[in-house]
Scaffold this motif. Structure first.
Motif, PDB file in Angstrom:
ATOM      1  N   THR A   1     -23.687  21.648  47.198  1.00 38.37           N
ATOM      2  CA  THR A   1     -24.408  22.838  46.724  1.00 38.37           C
ATOM      3  C   THR A   1     -25.848  22.490  46.344  1.00 38.37           C
ATOM      4  OG1 THR A   1     -23.481  22.480  44.513  1.00 38.37           O
ATOM      5  CG2 THR A   1     -22.352  24.051  45.928  1.00 38.37           C
ATOM      6  N   ILE A   2     -26.059  21.302  45.764  1.00 36.90           N
ATOM      7  CA  ILE A   2     -27.423  20.898  45.416  1.00 36.90           C
ATOM      8  C   ILE A   2     -28.222  20.583  46.681  1.00 36.90           C
ATOM      9  CG2 ILE A   2     -28.822  19.130  44.271  1.00 36.90           C
ATOM     10  CD1 ILE A   2     -27.627  21.138  42.355  1.00 36.90           C
ATOM     11  N   GLY A   3     -27.585  19.947  47.657  1.00 36.86           N
ATOM     12  CA  GLY A   3     -28.258  19.685  48.921  1.00 36.86           C
ATOM     13  C   GLY A   3     -28.700  20.969  49.586  1.00 36.86           C
ATOM     14  N   GLN A   4     -27.830  21.989  49.541  1.00 36.11           N
ATOM     15  CA  GLN A   4     -28.180  23.295  50.113  1.00 36.11           C
ATOM     16  C   GLN A   4     -29.299  23.955  49.325  1.00 36.11           C
ATOM     17  OE1 GLN A   4     -26.865  24.904  52.977  1.00 36.11           O
ATOM     18  NE2 GLN A   4     -28.629  26.216  52.568  1.00 36.11           N
ATOM     19  N   MET A   5     -29.276  23.793  48.000  1.00 37.29           N
ATOM     20  CA  MET A   5     -30.300  24.414  47.171  1.00 37.29           C
ATOM     21  C   MET A   5     -31.673  23.796  47.427  1.00 37.29           C
ATOM     22  SD  MET A   5     -30.224  25.181  43.085  1.00 37.29           S
ATOM     23  CE  MET A   5     -28.861  26.317  43.294  1.00 37.29           C
ATOM     24  N   ILE A   6     -31.722  22.485  47.637  1.00 35.81           N
ATOM     25  CA  ILE A   6     -32.992  21.837  47.969  1.00 35.81           C
ATOM     26  C   ILE A   6     -33.541  22.432  49.261  1.00 35.81           C
ATOM     27  CG2 ILE A   6     -34.068  19.661  48.664  1.00 35.81           C
ATOM     28  CD1 ILE A   6     -32.017  18.229  46.875  1.00 35.81           C
ATOM     29  N   LYS A   7     -32.658  22.640  50.231  1.00 35.40           N
ATOM     30  CA  LYS A   7     -33.061  23.240  51.507  1.00 35.40           C
ATOM     31  C   LYS A   7     -33.564  24.658  51.308  1.00 35.40           C
ATOM     32  CE  LYS A   7     -31.295  24.220  56.156  1.00 35.40           C
ATOM     33  NZ  LYS A   7     -30.099  24.136  57.062  1.00 35.40           N
ATOM     34  N   ASP A   8     -32.828  25.444  50.492  1.00 35.43           N
ATOM     35  CA  ASP A   8     -33.224  26.830  50.246  1.00 35.43           C
ATOM     36  C   ASP A   8     -34.550  26.920  49.492  1.00 35.43           C
ATOM     37  OD1 ASP A   8     -30.947  27.672  51.523  1.00 35.43           O
ATOM     38  OD2 ASP A   8     -29.800  28.015  49.679  1.00 35.43           O
TER      39      ASP A   8
ATOM     40  N   GLY B   1     -36.944  24.899  50.079  1.00 40.30           N
ATOM     41  CA  GLY B   1     -37.968  24.381  50.974  1.00 40.30           C
ATOM     42  C   GLY B   1     -38.306  22.920  50.770  1.00 40.30           C
ATOM     43  N   GLY B   2     -37.480  22.210  50.002  1.00 41.71           N
ATOM     44  CA  GLY B   2     -37.754  20.813  49.724  1.00 41.71           C
ATOM     45  C   GLY B   2     -37.323  19.892  50.857  1.00 41.71           C
ATOM     46  N   GLN B   3     -37.934  18.728  50.915  1.00 45.02           N
ATOM     47  CA  GLN B   3     -37.577  17.708  51.895  1.00 45.02           C
ATOM     48  C   GLN B   3     -36.729  16.653  51.181  1.00 45.02           C
ATOM     49  OE1 GLN B   3     -38.748  18.768  54.933  1.00 45.02           O
ATOM     50  NE2 GLN B   3     -39.459  20.395  53.558  1.00 45.02           N
ATOM     51  N   TYR B   4     -35.551  16.375  51.734  1.00 45.21           N
ATOM     52  CA  TYR B   4     -34.575  15.547  51.045  1.00 45.21           C
ATOM     53  C   TYR B   4     -34.136  14.407  51.958  1.00 45.21           C
ATOM     54  CZ  TYR B   4     -30.312  14.466  48.349  1.00 45.21           C
ATOM     55  OH  TYR B   4     -29.322  13.847  47.617  1.00 45.21           O
ATOM     56  N   PRO B   5     -34.169  13.168  51.491  1.00 43.36           N
ATOM     57  CA  PRO B   5     -33.816  12.026  52.342  1.00 43.36           C
ATOM     58  C   PRO B   5     -32.427  12.113  52.961  1.00 43.36           C
ATOM     59  CG  PRO B   5     -34.883  11.265  50.336  1.00 43.36           C
ATOM     60  CD  PRO B   5     -34.634  12.735  50.161  1.00 43.36           C
ATOM     61  N   TRP B   6     -31.489  12.796  52.296  1.00 43.80           N
ATOM     62  CA  TRP B   6     -30.121  12.874  52.800  1.00 43.80           C
ATOM     63  C   TRP B   6     -29.766  14.270  53.293  1.00 43.80           C
ATOM     64  CZ3 TRP B   6     -31.637  10.023  48.565  1.00 43.80           C
ATOM     65  CH2 TRP B   6     -31.458   8.628  48.680  1.00 43.80           C
ATOM     66  N   GLU B   7     -30.764  15.025  53.746  1.00 39.77           N
ATOM     67  CA  GLU B   7     -30.514  16.397  54.174  1.00 39.77           C
ATOM     68  C   GLU B   7     -29.628  16.463  55.427  1.00 39.77           C
ATOM     69  OE1 GLU B   7     -34.383  17.983  54.675  1.00 39.77           O
ATOM     70  OE2 GLU B   7     -34.879  16.787  56.439  1.00 39.77           O
ATOM     71  N   ASP B   8     -29.598  15.412  56.229  1.00 38.17           N
ATOM     72  CA  ASP B   8     -28.758  15.407  57.430  1.00 38.17           C
ATOM     73  C   ASP B   8     -27.361  14.847  57.181  1.00 38.17           C
ATOM     74  OD1 ASP B   8     -30.813  16.457  59.001  1.00 38.17           O
ATOM     75  OD2 ASP B   8     -31.661  14.470  59.378  1.00 38.17           O
ATOM     76  N   ASP B   9     -27.111  14.395  55.973  1.00 40.48           N
ATOM     77  CA  ASP B   9     -25.782  13.896  55.623  1.00 40.48           C
ATOM     78  C   ASP B   9     -24.792  15.065  55.601  1.00 40.48           C
ATOM     79  OD1 ASP B   9     -23.884  11.870  54.204  1.00 40.48           O
ATOM     80  OD2 ASP B   9     -23.924  13.635  52.905  1.00 40.48           O
ATOM     81  N   GLU B  10     -23.539  14.824  55.994  1.00 41.81           N
ATOM     82  CA  GLU B  10     -22.565  15.905  56.122  1.00 41.81           C
ATOM     83  C   GLU B  10     -21.555  15.963  54.982  1.00 41.81           C
ATOM     84  OE1 GLU B  10     -20.759  15.599  59.935  1.00 41.81           O
ATOM     85  OE2 GLU B  10     -22.615  16.067  61.035  1.00 41.81           O
ATOM     86  N   HIS B  11     -21.733  15.166  53.936  1.00 41.58           N
ATOM     87  CA  HIS B  11     -20.800  15.187  52.805  1.00 41.58           C
ATOM     88  C   HIS B  11     -21.077  16.394  51.903  1.00 41.58           C
ATOM     89  CE1 HIS B  11     -20.407  10.959  54.050  1.00 41.58           C
ATOM     90  NE2 HIS B  11     -19.195  11.024  53.503  1.00 41.58           N
ATOM     91  N   SER B  12     -19.995  17.002  51.393  1.00 42.51           N
ATOM     92  CA  SER B  12     -20.145  18.136  50.484  1.00 42.51           C
ATOM     93  C   SER B  12     -20.120  17.709  49.022  1.00 42.51           C
ATOM     94  CB  SER B  12     -19.040  19.168  50.735  1.00 42.51           C
ATOM     95  OG  SER B  12     -17.761  18.585  50.542  1.00 42.51           O
ATOM     96  N   GLY B  13     -19.817  16.439  48.773  1.00 42.15           N
ATOM     97  CA  GLY B  13     -19.817  15.915  47.412  1.00 42.15           C
ATOM     98  C   GLY B  13     -20.976  14.960  47.199  1.00 42.15           C
TER      99      GLY B  13
END
Length: 371
Positions: A251-258, A260-272
């Motif tokens: 959920t935090i990874g999705q929120m960073i995307k929403d 507009g932030g750039q995140y080093p692990w944005e392509d990671d597929e883990h939900s935890g």
């Protein structure tokens, strides 16, 4: 013989807990985001099915909700029967205590577990005055206290490979497994408030509250999209020998995307969360522009104090430029509010990742660290 066989088959279907009735359809509650829960209303009862987050295609739990002002139907589908609305509940999590208060159901909280983690002043006061019972540690609650409360249900969070709920399973009290934290988007998690509203007879209020959250969240998301690419960000800090960072599908990874932030692990597929070493995080995130993390303290953390926590923090660009933002979970209501108010948390993320966007609400959870 064919007629006789048909009669026998019909009678056998009726004796199987109403499975044929459930197959006959019903009014399905539409969920816009949530994928781990489905709710269907039938004549005289409602079936809520929670999907197993750890085993695709399997159900974690099925609940059959029957209004307490109606006679229990003779044939019901298989599942845990709960009489609604709930009048008395034991709540094991601070986030659900907070939601019940928002829904106007605080008088339904008869007992709590893990009181030390509940930062809600009203709850603490009610426990001291003896109006709400402290049922002890959530992993080993005081069973006798729970029995004495005669609750209609116990709200708790399920965990993978937990081995069950011990003696709680021997009680004739429905266990409501609150699995919304395993949803993969902030709005999907928040939408579960509609299920809890249904349990406590506050369906309309819960629906209205979620509609407000949904609207606010998407308005903020659109502002971030129009602003273009935001700043790069790294999350949290090392705890012991491990650094847990949000997975790309969390959920935090999705929120960073929403935001507009750039995140080093944005392509990671883990939900935890991802358990990483300090060296791995340094290699992947040393050049990010912003560092956001949570901590717990009696007062605000300074840059000097933060740097002293771990040798090597000063190697990160965000530390050197003093773009450090901490969320003190002791003095804020981050854990209580943000799961069901992701719009408030997204506002913080946009404030930090898009400093040029002017929002009406100030930072709620994260504060910039100073010398």
């Amino acid at each position: 013989m064919r007629i006789l066989f048909g009669l026998i088959l019909a009678l056998s279907l009726l004796s199987c807990g109403g499975s044929s009735d459930q197959q006959g359809g019903g009014d399905k509650m539409p969920f816009k985001y949530a994928s781990l829960i489905s709710i269907t209303e039938y004549d005289g009862y409602t079936v809520a099915t929670i999907g197993n987050p750890w085993e695709d295609g399997k159900a974690l739990h099925t609940y059959v909700l029957v209004p307490r002002n109606k006679q229990l139907p003779f044939h019901l589908p298989k599942g845990t029967v709960i009489r609604t609305p709930l009048k008395r509940a034991v709540v094991f999590t601070t986030v659900h205590c907070s939601l019940l208060m928002d829904l106007g159901c605080r008088d339904k909280i008869a007992g709590v577990a893990d009181l030390k983690y509940i930062k809600i002043p009203w709850i603490q006061k009610q426990v001291k005055q003896g109006r709400i019972s402290d049922c002890g540690d959530g992993m080993s609650p005081v069973i006798e206290k729970i029995i004495d409360l005669h609750p209609d249900a116990i709200l708790l969070s399920p965990f993978e490979n937990s081995g069950g709920y011990g003696k709680l399973e021997d009680l004739d009290i429905p266990l409501v497994e609150c699995a919304e934290y395993m949803e993969v988007s902030p709005l999907a998690r928040a939408e579960w408030m509609r299920f809890y509203g249904l349990l406590f007879g506050k369906q309309k209020k819960a629906d209205n509250l979620f509609a407000e959250v949904d609207k606010n969240y998407n308005n903020l998301k659109q502002k971030a999209e129009k602003a273009g690419e935001g700043r790069s960000v790294m999350m949290d800090k090392q705890v012991g020998s491990v650094w847990y960072v949000p997975g790309g599908h969390s959920t935090i990874g999705q929120m960073i995307k929403d935001a507009g932030g750039q995140y080093p692990w944005e392509d990671d597929e883990h939900s935890g969360s991802l358990p990483l070493s300090f060296e791995t995080v340094l290699e992947e995130a040393f050049d990010t522009e912003v560092w956001m993390f949570r901590y717990e303290g009696d007062k605000a953390l300074t840059i000097e104090q933060f740097g002293a926590e771990k040798e090597g923090y000063d190697q990160f660009r965000a530390f050197q430029t003093k773009e450090l933002y901490g969320c003190n979970v002791r003095t804020s209501r981050f854990y209580e509010e943000s799961p069901f108010r992701p719009d408030w948390l997204l506002s913080d993320f946009i404030h930090i990742l898009h400093p040029d966007i002017k929002l009406s609400q100030p930072l709620r959870y994260y504060k910039k660290l100073h010398d």
